[in-house]
Design a protein around this motif. Structure first.
Motif, mmCIF file in Angstrom:
data_model
loop_
_atom_site.group_PDB
_atom_site.id
_atom_site.type_symbol
_atom_site.label_atom_id
_atom_site.label_comp_id
_atom_site.label_asym_id
_atom_site.label_seq_id
_atom_site.Cartn_x
_atom_site.Cartn_y
_atom_site.Cartn_z
ATOM 1 N N GLY A 219 0.782 -1.232 0.000
ATOM 2 C CA GLY A 219 0.000 0.000 0.000
ATOM 3 C C GLY A 219 0.811 1.277 0.000
ATOM 4 O O GLY A 219 0.248 2.370 0.010
ATOM 5 N N VAL A 220 2.139 1.150 -0.002
ATOM 6 C CA VAL A 220 3.008 2.335 0.012
ATOM 7 C C VAL A 220 3.811 2.342 -1.284
ATOM 8 O O VAL A 220 4.522 1.378 -1.595
ATOM 9 N N ASP A 221 3.712 3.430 -2.056
ATOM 10 C CA ASP A 221 4.457 3.522 -3.305
ATOM 11 C C ASP A 221 5.956 3.511 -3.028
ATOM 12 O O ASP A 221 6.436 4.105 -2.056
ATOM 13 N N SER A 225 15.162 2.806 -7.491
ATOM 14 C CA SER A 225 16.529 3.329 -7.426
ATOM 15 C C SER A 225 16.836 4.189 -8.655
ATOM 16 O O SER A 225 16.406 3.886 -9.779
ATOM 17 N N SER A 226 17.590 5.248 -8.433
ATOM 18 C CA SER A 226 18.005 6.105 -9.552
ATOM 19 C C SER A 226 19.326 5.637 -10.161
ATOM 20 O O SER A 226 19.810 6.213 -11.141
ATOM 21 N N TYR A 234 25.556 -0.156 -25.560
ATOM 22 C CA TYR A 234 24.107 -0.081 -25.395
ATOM 23 C C TYR A 234 23.725 1.129 -24.553
ATOM 24 O O TYR A 234 24.499 1.601 -23.714
ATOM 25 N N THR A 235 22.516 1.607 -24.797
ATOM 26 C CA THR A 235 21.960 2.696 -23.996
ATOM 27 C C THR A 235 20.833 2.138 -23.125
ATOM 28 O O THR A 235 19.947 1.421 -23.613
ATOM 29 N N PHE A 236 20.889 2.461 -21.839
ATOM 30 C CA PHE A 236 19.887 1.988 -20.875
ATOM 31 C C PHE A 236 18.562 2.708 -21.107
ATOM 32 O O PHE A 236 18.500 3.931 -21.152
ATOM 33 N N GLN A 237 17.457 1.915 -21.218
ATOM 34 C CA GLN A 237 16.140 2.473 -21.486
ATOM 35 C C GLN A 237 15.240 2.565 -20.232
ATOM 36 O O GLN A 237 14.346 3.404 -20.167
ATOM 37 N N GLY A 238 15.509 1.687 -19.298
ATOM 38 C CA GLY A 238 14.660 1.616 -18.105
ATOM 39 C C GLY A 238 14.557 0.177 -17.644
ATOM 40 O O GLY A 238 15.445 -0.635 -17.898
ATOM 41 N N TRP A 239 13.423 -0.156 -16.978
ATOM 42 C CA TRP A 239 13.268 -1.477 -16.385
ATOM 43 C C TRP A 239 11.973 -2.136 -16.844
ATOM 44 O O TRP A 239 10.973 -1.476 -17.111
ATOM 45 N N SER A 240 12.029 -3.462 -16.903
ATOM 46 C CA SER A 240 10.846 -4.243 -17.257
ATOM 47 C C SER A 240 10.839 -5.524 -16.428
ATOM 48 O O SER A 240 11.889 -5.964 -15.938
ATOM 49 N N GLU A 241 9.660 -6.138 -16.272
ATOM 50 C CA GLU A 241 9.570 -7.415 -15.579
ATOM 51 C C GLU A 241 9.928 -8.579 -16.495
ATOM 52 O O GLU A 241 9.953 -9.734 -16.057
ATOM 53 N N SER A 242 10.205 -8.284 -17.771
ATOM 54 C CA SER A 242 10.595 -9.320 -18.734
ATOM 55 C C SER A 242 12.041 -9.093 -19.174
ATOM 56 O O SER A 242 12.425 -7.970 -19.529
ATOM 57 N N ALA A 243 12.806 -10.169 -19.177
ATOM 58 C CA ALA A 243 14.214 -10.068 -19.582
ATOM 59 C C ALA A 243 14.360 -9.829 -21.080
ATOM 60 O O ALA A 243 15.437 -9.429 -21.548
ATOM 61 N N THR A 244 13.298 -10.061 -21.861
ATOM 62 C CA THR A 244 13.387 -9.912 -23.321
ATOM 63 C C THR A 244 12.648 -8.674 -23.819
ATOM 64 O O THR A 244 12.483 -8.493 -25.030
ATOM 65 N N GLY A 254 11.585 6.112 -10.857
ATOM 66 C CA GLY A 254 10.140 6.167 -11.044
ATOM 67 C C GLY A 254 9.389 5.538 -9.873
ATOM 68 O O GLY A 254 9.979 5.097 -8.887
ATOM 69 N N THR A 255 8.073 5.489 -9.991
ATOM 70 C CA THR A 255 7.214 4.977 -8.925
ATOM 71 C C THR A 255 6.791 3.547 -9.229
ATOM 72 O O THR A 255 6.355 3.237 -10.334
ATOM 73 N N PHE A 256 6.920 2.697 -8.201
ATOM 74 C CA PHE A 256 6.518 1.296 -8.321
ATOM 75 C C PHE A 256 5.381 1.060 -7.344
ATOM 76 O O PHE A 256 5.510 1.281 -6.143
ATOM 77 N N THR A 257 4.212 0.596 -7.822
ATOM 78 C CA THR A 257 3.026 0.459 -6.970
ATOM 79 C C THR A 257 2.598 -0.989 -6.753
ATOM 80 O O THR A 257 1.767 -1.259 -5.881
ATOM 81 N N LYS A 258 3.136 -1.913 -7.496
ATOM 82 C CA LYS A 258 2.710 -3.305 -7.421
ATOM 83 C C LYS A 258 3.066 -3.919 -6.072
ATOM 84 O O LYS A 258 4.160 -3.728 -5.567
ATOM 85 N N ASN A 259 2.131 -4.666 -5.485
ATOM 86 C CA ASN A 259 2.369 -5.308 -4.195
ATOM 87 C C ASN A 259 2.715 -6.781 -4.388
ATOM 88 O O ASN A 259 1.901 -7.677 -4.150
#
Length: 301
Positions: A219-221, A225-226, A234-244, A254-259
């Protein structure tokens, strides 16, 4: 006999017996020092000069220190219960008497205890959305038992119950039976809960310098990490839950809300380079081409 009603935690059961009473001439009476509700209707009586004078009324709400007639027939199995909602000490007197004033009389002392379970910030307690009051009746100076309600709250671990709403430990587990005595006459308990936590880990996914894992509280956003990993070419684009993944779902900082416990993978985009041609004094040079890092380029023919 006068005893705690085993079918109800805050009731006294009276059973009348008619030994030494003339057949067909038994009268049953009771008196309580505390207001209560009787399980059957009774008649109000006055008791003076060792005689009862009873009205023709029919009531079940009993007033303290008032005599009531239960029945005017001899019934060897006559019984009645009185339910109480006021905590403290109670004295109950029951009497069987015939027209010749032969009598059997009994007096018993009890104590009524009440425990309140406040819903607090739980979703439900005992499957209900309101506070719960539980009572138990004991012989005077004795103990009786109360079972605490269950506690339910989505996303939280149940610790138990405590009289301090700000406690982090329990003094009474949920759904636990506890003996109640004179020191627990009117206690209020609150649910003690602990928010679930989840580990958010990072994978550089072919690069290096991934951030350390973080802890997400239900329940807490969470601010991600920055720290950004690096990868040659390669240039870093961000993060994903999929390795592909080829596009990022989350950005650094950014903000992560998933519990839920989650592993985030770095999303990379290969660097590109422009390959241009110069006829160097001639004509008809090929158009520029784009070279992708790590991928061989076939030069223009």
């Amino acid at each position: 006999t006068i005893a705690v009603d085993t079918n109800k935690n805050n009731s006294v059961k009276i059973k009348y017996y008619s030994s030494n009473i003339v057949e067909g001439e038994a009268f049953y009476y009771l008196k309580s020092t505390v207001d209560g509700i009787s399980s059957k209707n009774v008649s109000t009586c006055n008791f003076n000069d060792n005689k009862y004078t009873c009205n023709n009324d029919s009531v079940n709400e009993l007033t303290n220190n008032t005599w009531y007639k239960v029945s005017n027939e001899k019934k060897s199995n006559e019984e009645i219960s009185i339910t109480y909602n006021t905590t403290g000490d109670i004295t109950v007197t029951a009497e069987t008497r015939d027209k010749s004033d032969n009598l059997n009389s009994s007096t018993k002392e009890f104590s009524l205890y009440k425990t309140t379970f406040n819903k607090g910030n739980a979703d439900t307690i005992g499957g209900q959305t309101n506070n719960i009051e539980l009572m138990c009746l004991a012989n005077r100076g004795g103990t009786c038992s109360i079972t605490s309600p269950s506690i339910e709250k989505s996303g939280y671990q149940v610790i138990g119950w405590n009289t301090n709403s700000n406690a982090t430990t329990s003094s009474w587990n949920a759904e636990e039976t506890k003996s109640i005595n004179t020191t627990d006459t009117t206690e209020t308990y609150y649910p003690i809960l602990k928010a679930n936590t989840y580990t958010i880990s990072y994978s550089a996914n072919g690069g290096r310098g991934a951030p350390s894992s973080q802890t997400k509280t239900y329940g807490v956003d969470l601010t991600l990490s920055s720290t950004k990993p690096t990868r040659t070419g390669y240039t870093f684009q961000g993060w994903s839950e999929s390795a592909t993944a080829t596009t990022a779902t989350y950005r650094s900082g950014g903000t992560f809300t998933k519990n839920s416990t989650t592993k985030l993978y770095a999303v990379w985009k290969a660097n590109t380079y422009t390959i241009s041609y110069n006829a160097n004094g001639g004509s008809g040079a090929p158009s520029s081409q784009t070279k992708t890092y790590g991928v061989d380029l076939t030069l223009s023919s």
